[in-house]
Design a protein around this motif. Sequence first.
Motif, PDB file in Angstrom:
ATOM      1  N   UNK A   3       0.789  -1.215   0.000  1.00 32.28           N
ATOM      2  CA  UNK A   3       0.000   0.000   0.000  1.00 32.28           C
ATOM      3  C   UNK A   3       0.826   1.271   0.000  1.00 32.28           C
ATOM      4  N   UNK A   4       0.126   2.393  -0.013  1.00 30.37           N
ATOM      5  CA  UNK A   4       0.724   3.713   0.018  1.00 30.37           C
ATOM      6  C   UNK A   4       0.239   4.459   1.256  1.00 30.37           C
ATOM      7  N   UNK A   5       1.099   5.344   1.781  1.00 32.10           N
ATOM      8  CA  UNK A   5       0.712   6.137   2.951  1.00 32.10           C
ATOM      9  C   UNK A   5       0.679   7.619   2.576  1.00 32.10           C
ATOM     10  N   UNK A   6      -0.386   8.292   3.005  1.00 26.65           N
ATOM     11  CA  UNK A   6      -0.552   9.722   2.764  1.00 26.65           C
ATOM     12  C   UNK A   6      -0.751  10.427   4.100  1.00 26.65           C
ATOM     13  N   UNK A   7      -0.115  11.579   4.249  1.00 28.76           N
ATOM     14  CA  UNK A   7      -0.289  12.421   5.431  1.00 28.76           C
ATOM     15  C   UNK A   7      -0.974  13.712   5.015  1.00 28.76           C
ATOM     16  N   UNK A   8      -1.993  14.132   5.783  1.00 33.09           N
ATOM     17  CA  UNK A   8      -2.632  15.436   5.574  1.00 33.09           C
ATOM     18  C   UNK A   8      -2.628  16.201   6.888  1.00 33.09           C
ATOM     19  N   UNK A  27       2.134  22.341  10.162  1.00 28.28           N
ATOM     20  CA  UNK A  27       3.063  21.244   9.912  1.00 28.28           C
ATOM     21  C   UNK A  27       2.660  19.994  10.687  1.00 28.28           C
ATOM     22  N   UNK A  28       2.166  20.176  11.892  1.00 31.39           N
ATOM     23  CA  UNK A  28       1.691  19.096  12.761  1.00 31.39           C
ATOM     24  C   UNK A  28       0.583  19.663  13.627  1.00 31.39           C
ATOM     25  N   UNK A  29      -0.347  18.843  14.076  1.00 24.73           N
ATOM     26  CA  UNK A  29      -0.501  17.399  13.848  1.00 24.73           C
ATOM     27  C   UNK A  29      -1.157  17.133  12.484  1.00 24.73           C
ATOM     28  N   UNK A  30      -1.631  15.918  12.297  1.00 23.74           N
ATOM     29  CA  UNK A  30      -2.289  15.555  11.046  1.00 23.74           C
ATOM     30  C   UNK A  30      -2.756  14.115  11.087  1.00 23.74           C
ATOM     31  N   UNK A  31      -3.330  13.661   9.986  1.00 23.77           N
ATOM     32  CA  UNK A  31      -3.839  12.292   9.880  1.00 23.77           C
ATOM     33  C   UNK A  31      -3.076  11.526   8.808  1.00 23.77           C
ATOM     34  N   UNK A  32      -2.999  10.211   9.007  1.00 24.13           N
ATOM     35  CA  UNK A  32      -2.366   9.336   8.024  1.00 24.13           C
ATOM     36  C   UNK A  32      -3.389   8.340   7.490  1.00 24.13           C
ATOM     37  N   UNK A  33      -3.306   8.096   6.206  1.00 22.53           N
ATOM     38  CA  UNK A  33      -4.145   7.073   5.577  1.00 22.53           C
ATOM     39  C   UNK A  33      -3.249   6.143   4.772  1.00 22.53           C
ATOM     40  N   UNK A  34      -3.469   4.853   4.949  1.00 15.13           N
ATOM     41  CA  UNK A  34      -2.789   3.835   4.150  1.00 15.13           C
ATOM     42  C   UNK A  34      -3.829   3.218   3.231  1.00 15.13           C
ATOM     43  N   UNK A  35      -3.488   3.104   1.962  1.00 15.05           N
ATOM     44  CA  UNK A  35      -4.440   2.593   0.985  1.00 15.05           C
ATOM     45  C   UNK A  35      -3.771   1.532   0.123  1.00 15.05           C
ATOM     46  N   UNK A  36      -4.527   0.524  -0.236  1.00 19.48           N
ATOM     47  CA  UNK A  36      -3.996  -0.534  -1.096  1.00 19.48           C
ATOM     48  C   UNK A  36      -5.120  -1.114  -1.947  1.00 19.48           C
ATOM     49  N   UNK A  37      -4.730  -1.699  -3.055  1.00 18.44           N
ATOM     50  CA  UNK A  37      -5.701  -2.421  -3.875  1.00 18.44           C
ATOM     51  C   UNK A  37      -5.898  -3.819  -3.300  1.00 18.44           C
ATOM     52  N   UNK A  38      -7.102  -4.355  -3.484  1.00 13.92           N
ATOM     53  CA  UNK A  38      -7.384  -5.714  -3.026  1.00 13.92           C
ATOM     54  C   UNK A  38      -7.994  -6.522  -4.161  1.00 13.92           C
ATOM     55  N   UNK A  39      -7.977  -7.839  -3.993  1.00 12.35           N
ATOM     56  CA  UNK A  39      -8.407  -8.733  -5.069  1.00 12.35           C
ATOM     57  C   UNK A  39      -9.905  -8.663  -5.334  1.00 12.35           C
ATOM     58  N   UNK A  40     -10.696  -8.510  -4.287  1.00 13.28           N
ATOM     59  CA  UNK A  40     -12.148  -8.469  -4.458  1.00 13.28           C
ATOM     60  C   UNK A  40     -12.620  -7.041  -4.700  1.00 13.28           C
ATOM     61  N   UNK A  41     -13.725  -6.906  -5.428  1.00  8.56           N
ATOM     62  CA  UNK A  41     -14.241  -5.588  -5.765  1.00  8.56           C
ATOM     63  C   UNK A  41     -14.833  -4.893  -4.537  1.00  8.56           C
ATOM     64  N   UNK A  44     -13.506  -0.807   1.166  1.00 10.24           N
ATOM     65  CA  UNK A  44     -13.697  -1.094   2.588  1.00 10.24           C
ATOM     66  C   UNK A  44     -12.696  -0.293   3.420  1.00 10.24           C
ATOM     67  N   UNK A  45     -13.130   0.090   4.611  1.00  7.02           N
ATOM     68  CA  UNK A  45     -12.234   0.634   5.623  1.00  7.02           C
ATOM     69  C   UNK A  45     -11.925  -0.516   6.573  1.00  7.02           C
ATOM     70  N   UNK A  46     -10.682  -0.946   6.591  1.00  8.32           N
ATOM     71  CA  UNK A  46     -10.322  -2.137   7.357  1.00  8.32           C
ATOM     72  C   UNK A  46      -9.833  -1.820   8.767  1.00  8.32           C
ATOM     73  N   UNK A  47      -9.246  -0.623   8.952  1.00  8.18           N
ATOM     74  CA  UNK A  47      -8.634  -0.281  10.236  1.00  8.18           C
ATOM     75  C   UNK A  47      -8.827   1.192  10.532  1.00  8.18           C
ATOM     76  N   UNK A  73     -14.062   8.460 -11.159  1.00  3.46           N
ATOM     77  CA  UNK A  73     -13.012   7.875 -11.997  1.00  3.46           C
ATOM     78  C   UNK A  73     -13.440   6.545 -12.622  1.00  3.46           C
ATOM     79  N   UNK A  74     -14.650   6.096 -12.281  1.00  5.77           N
ATOM     80  CA  UNK A  74     -15.228   4.860 -12.815  1.00  5.77           C
ATOM     81  C   UNK A  74     -14.330   3.659 -12.560  1.00  5.77           C
ATOM     82  N   UNK A  75     -13.762   3.646 -11.347  1.00  5.89           N
ATOM     83  CA  UNK A  75     -12.912   2.519 -10.965  1.00  5.89           C
ATOM     84  C   UNK A  75     -13.772   1.443 -10.325  1.00  5.89           C
ATOM     85  N   UNK A  76     -13.687   0.243 -10.823  1.00 11.91           N
ATOM     86  CA  UNK A  76     -14.546  -0.844 -10.356  1.00 11.91           C
ATOM     87  C   UNK A  76     -13.782  -1.934  -9.622  1.00 11.91           C
ATOM     88  N   UNK A  77     -12.502  -1.718  -9.366  1.00 13.39           N
ATOM     89  CA  UNK A  77     -11.706  -2.702  -8.640  1.00 13.39           C
ATOM     90  C   UNK A  77     -11.892  -2.578  -7.138  1.00 13.39           C
TER      91      UNK A  77
END
Length: 306
Positions: A3-8, A27-41, A44-47, A73-77
């Motif tokens: 996955x990828x990690x983003x800080x805002x 500069x601080x504080x902020x939130x982090x999000x980790x995102x990844x592709x998964x096999x099933x369509x 979901x928010x897992x954590x 973006x018409x992403x169906x994955x």
Amino acid sequence: MSGLKVFAPASVANVACGYDVLGFALEQPGDEIIIRKKDTKGFVISTITGGKLPYDPMKNTAGYTAIKLLEYLEYEGGIEMEIHKKMPFGSGLGSSAASAAAGAMAVNEILGRPLSKSELLPFAVLGEQIADGAYHADNVAPSLLGGMILIRDTPSLDFYKIYIPRGLHIVVIHPHIEILTKDSRGILKDKVEMSKHIAQSSNLAGLILGMQTSNFDLIRNSLTDVIIEPQRAHLIPQFYKVKNAALSEGVLGCSISGAGPSIFAICDNSLIAENAANAMQRVFSDSKIESTIFHSKINKEGAILC
């Protein structure tokens, strides 16, 4: 996938005289999000860490932002998201906006950056709207794009970055109480006296001009809120004592950050910022109120890929 990690980052909205139209990123504080592709369509928010938030993406600021962007973006994955809250809820520091900004950027990054950062703004604003029911971008825009931003027109999200003079330092003090944005907005009157409207308009224009020309005296004379602050000050214990403590140390201005209870001060050097922070915290400490201090410059980058 790893996955990828983003800080805002967190943000200060209103900036005294710019209610709902002006904000800047910290500069601080902020939130982090980790995102990844998964096999099933599907999405979901897992954590979720750092606080209690709904796992239902339609009720979650980052999740709703992601859903709307994926639809556009018409992403169906399949997409899986982790949300790691690194900042307090109900703090007046744009917690929900940071999650929405990070959510928008994370989706865009995992899909190969089909949109520019500025093109992500409408989706992040829709996500942040889930939190308080209001459509405004003075937290989301700086959290996503960085800097100090003027929202000239909210419906069209016509925004402009304001020049940041060298030497500016920000102090934010967060007393450990919670004020929900929807509650803080709910107490505001819907009518404004003409004299106050004129004064507030003059202050907003003066603040922006002072920033653009690095005129610290003009910034000092303009960082005054005659409309919103007087209506909200009673929500924050010892607010005026904290503000006066900061002003006595020579800050350019001090007011409520967003909906509160955090209080910000803009300073023209780091020594004044440090002294003001200590003075502000002493007031809360004397009143048996715990608080956290954040020292920062204005963050010019906004959301970033970590």
